[in-house]
Design an enzyme around this catalytic site. Structure first.
Site, PDB file in Angstrom:
ATOM      1  N   TYR A  66      64.798  74.648  40.898  1.00  0.00           N
ATOM      2  CA  TYR A  66      65.410  73.999  42.400  1.00  0.00           C
ATOM      3  C   TYR A  66      66.192  74.866  42.873  1.00  0.00           C
ATOM      4  CZ  TYR A  66      65.477  69.394  39.718  1.00  0.00           C
ATOM      5  OH  TYR A  66      64.592  68.490  39.165  1.00  0.00           O
ATOM      6  N   GLY A  80      59.850  59.980  37.475  1.00  0.00           N
ATOM      7  CA  GLY A  80      60.507  58.873  37.363  1.00  0.00           C
ATOM      8  C   GLY A  80      59.229  58.692  36.060  1.00  0.00           C
ATOM      9  N   ARG A  89      59.755  46.642  39.237  1.00  0.00           N
ATOM     10  CA  ARG A  89      59.836  47.653  39.770  1.00  0.00           C
ATOM     11  C   ARG A  89      61.422  47.642  39.400  1.00  0.00           C
ATOM     12  NH1 ARG A  89      56.635  46.021  44.375  1.00  0.00           N
ATOM     13  NH2 ARG A  89      54.980  47.485  44.788  1.00  0.00           N
ATOM     14  N   VAL A 119      61.548  58.499  46.379  1.00  0.00           N
ATOM     15  CA  VAL A 119      60.052  57.655  46.592  1.00  0.00           C
ATOM     16  C   VAL A 119      59.853  56.950  45.295  1.00  0.00           C
ATOM     17  CG1 VAL A 119      57.496  57.724  46.624  1.00  0.00           C
ATOM     18  CG2 VAL A 119      58.439  59.420  47.952  1.00  0.00           C
ATOM     19  N   ASP A 149      54.768  48.783  51.685  1.00  0.00           N
ATOM     20  CA  ASP A 149      54.343  46.814  52.514  1.00  0.00           C
ATOM     21  C   ASP A 149      53.661  46.985  53.402  1.00  0.00           C
ATOM     22  OD1 ASP A 149      55.681  45.986  48.950  1.00  0.00           O
ATOM     23  OD2 ASP A 149      56.551  47.638  49.761  1.00  0.00           O
ATOM     24  N   ALA A 151      52.110  48.319  55.712  1.00  0.00           N
ATOM     25  CA  ALA A 151      50.717  49.366  55.739  1.00  0.00           C
ATOM     26  C   ALA A 151      49.639  47.613  55.628  1.00  0.00           C
ATOM     27  CB  ALA A 151      50.911  50.700  55.594  1.00  0.00           C
ATOM     28  N   ARG A 152      50.447  47.830  54.101  1.00  0.00           N
ATOM     29  CA  ARG A 152      48.976  46.663  53.087  1.00  0.00           C
ATOM     30  C   ARG A 152      49.508  45.123  54.140  1.00  0.00           C
ATOM     31  NH1 ARG A 152      52.223  48.154  48.013  1.00  0.00           N
ATOM     32  NH2 ARG A 152      50.263  49.695  46.865  1.00  0.00           N
ATOM     33  N   ARG A 154      49.610  44.630  57.829  1.00  0.00           N
ATOM     34  CA  ARG A 154      49.174  44.540  58.697  1.00  0.00           C
ATOM     35  C   ARG A 154      47.415  44.916  58.371  1.00  0.00           C
ATOM     36  NH1 ARG A 154      51.150  49.910  60.942  1.00  0.00           N
ATOM     37  NH2 ARG A 154      49.842  49.680  62.915  1.00  0.00           N
ATOM     38  N   HIS A 169      51.535  44.465  64.845  1.00  0.00           N
ATOM     39  CA  HIS A 169      53.093  44.494  64.672  1.00  0.00           C
ATOM     40  C   HIS A 169      53.706  43.934  63.936  1.00  0.00           C
ATOM     41  CE1 HIS A 169      51.695  48.130  67.284  1.00  0.00           C
ATOM     42  NE2 HIS A 169      51.334  47.593  68.196  1.00  0.00           N
ATOM     43  N   HIS A 176      61.983  46.467  48.334  1.00  0.00           N
ATOM     44  CA  HIS A 176      60.612  46.492  47.446  1.00  0.00           C
ATOM     45  C   HIS A 176      60.117  46.188  46.692  1.00  0.00           C
ATOM     46  CE1 HIS A 176      56.680  49.071  47.479  1.00  0.00           C
ATOM     47  NE2 HIS A 176      57.581  49.638  46.634  1.00  0.00           N
ATOM     48  N   THR A 231      49.535  53.346  41.238  1.00  0.00           N
ATOM     49  CA  THR A 231      48.802  53.406  43.091  1.00  0.00           C
ATOM     50  C   THR A 231      49.319  55.079  43.372  1.00  0.00           C
ATOM     51  OG1 THR A 231      51.278  52.557  43.623  1.00  0.00           O
ATOM     52  CG2 THR A 231      49.749  51.286  43.335  1.00  0.00           C
TER      53      THR A 231
END
Length: 316
Positions: A66, A80, A89, A119, A149, A151-152, A154, A169, A176, A231
């Protein structure tokens, strides 16, 4: 002093190492430090990725701790507990908030003054935890949110309509996770309202198609986890995209997760909304015009997150 050519990644599991690999190829940075509770893992990943540098751009890649993040322009936290098959999640929340209590204070104490990108899942809750624990201005703490999500969505619309997904778009907003919503009312293809474009191509059963695609988007992670246990490639490209927006000061609109301060009637909660992102993180929210039903869904999503957050101790 912030070094605009330096990034740190905390967590060297599948997501962290894949993100590091994607960032190495981006040319955005000339120095990258990898940090993991398993120092050997960090050293191994750094060596493996560094061996690809001759095919990319010059970059110093190494394992550190760190103290090495003090002058970084960005810190990406992917550490995590992993999401297991059948686990949502939000099931991860207590485990990962505890892990963050051993990460975020160390980042804070290093003197870090850059942009903190979260993330790890559940990303909205952990982004809120990072806001509370980091001491950074709220706009410089963002989560990857529903960028993947979106991007998926689209991609699937592009497949459905046989059109380049870059010309689609549309946004996924909210949590999420299981309560996310697709903002169909504002979706367009090459500037044409989505339903009009669909009808031009012989697709008329809008509601059924929207429901099917929204479910496929929402369940994408579960499907991938069931088949390959994790993923990471899509997430890695998401991390690279957000880093590019920040480091190039693009001021582009991405549905990242950040602290709401009254937008859409939401306050003191991190949730994903279309947001203009630049060098200092959040520039402004984009007031996407959603219909009353979608607004109600957004508030239901926020309520689902709030119900979880109210049970969590965010004190570091």
């Amino acid at each position: 002093m912030v070094n605009d050519r330096k990034i740190a990644i905390v967590g060297c599991g599948f997501v962290g190492s894949s993100s590091a690999f994607a960032i190495m190829q981006s040319g955005l940075f000339s120095e990258m430090v990898l940090i993991d509770v398993d120092r050997n893992r960090a050293e191994g990943e750094a060596l493996d990725i560094a061996h690809g540098v001759p095919f990319a751009s010059p970059m110093k890649i190494y394992a550190g701790d760190y103290s090495d993040v003090s002058d970084a322009a960005m810190v990406v936290v992917t550490a995590g507990a992993a999401q297991k098959p059948g686990e949502t999640r939000l099931d991860l929340v207590n485990k990962n908030v505890s892990i963050f209590k051993s990460i975020i204070p160390n980042i804070r104490e290093s003197g870090f003054e850059g942009v903190l990108l979260i993330v790890s899942n559940p990303v909205d809750v952990l982004t809120y935890a990072a806001v509370k624990m980091s001491g950074l201005p709220e706009g410089r703490v963002i989560g990857s949110g529903t960028v993947l999500d979106t991007a998926r969505l689209r991609y699937m619309l592009g497949e459905h309509l046989d059109v380049d997904p870059r010309d689609v778009h549309a946004y996924v907003m909210g949590e999420h996770g299981d309560s996310e919503l697709a903002a169909w009312s504002s979706a367009t293809v090459a500037g044409v309202p989505l339903n009009d474009f669909c009808e031009l191509h012989g697709h008329h059963d809008h509601k059924a198609t929207e429901k099917r695609i929204a479910e496929e988007v929402k369940n994408s992670a579960y499907t991938i986890i069931e088949k390959k246990r994790a993923t990471y490639y899509g997430v890695a490209m998401t991390v690279r995209r957000i880093c590019t927006a920040i480091m190039c000061d693009e001021k582009c609109a991405l549905p990242v997760s950040s602290l709401m301060v009254g937008e859409y009637g939401l306050d003191d909660i991190c949730i994903s909304m279309p947001t203009v992102v630049g060098r200092d993180g959040v520039v402004t929210r984009v007031p996407v015009d959603i219909d009353e039903a979608e607004r109600a869904e957004l508030h239901e999503s926020a309520a689902a997150l709030r119900a979880i957050m109210d049970k969590v101790d965010f004190e570091a």
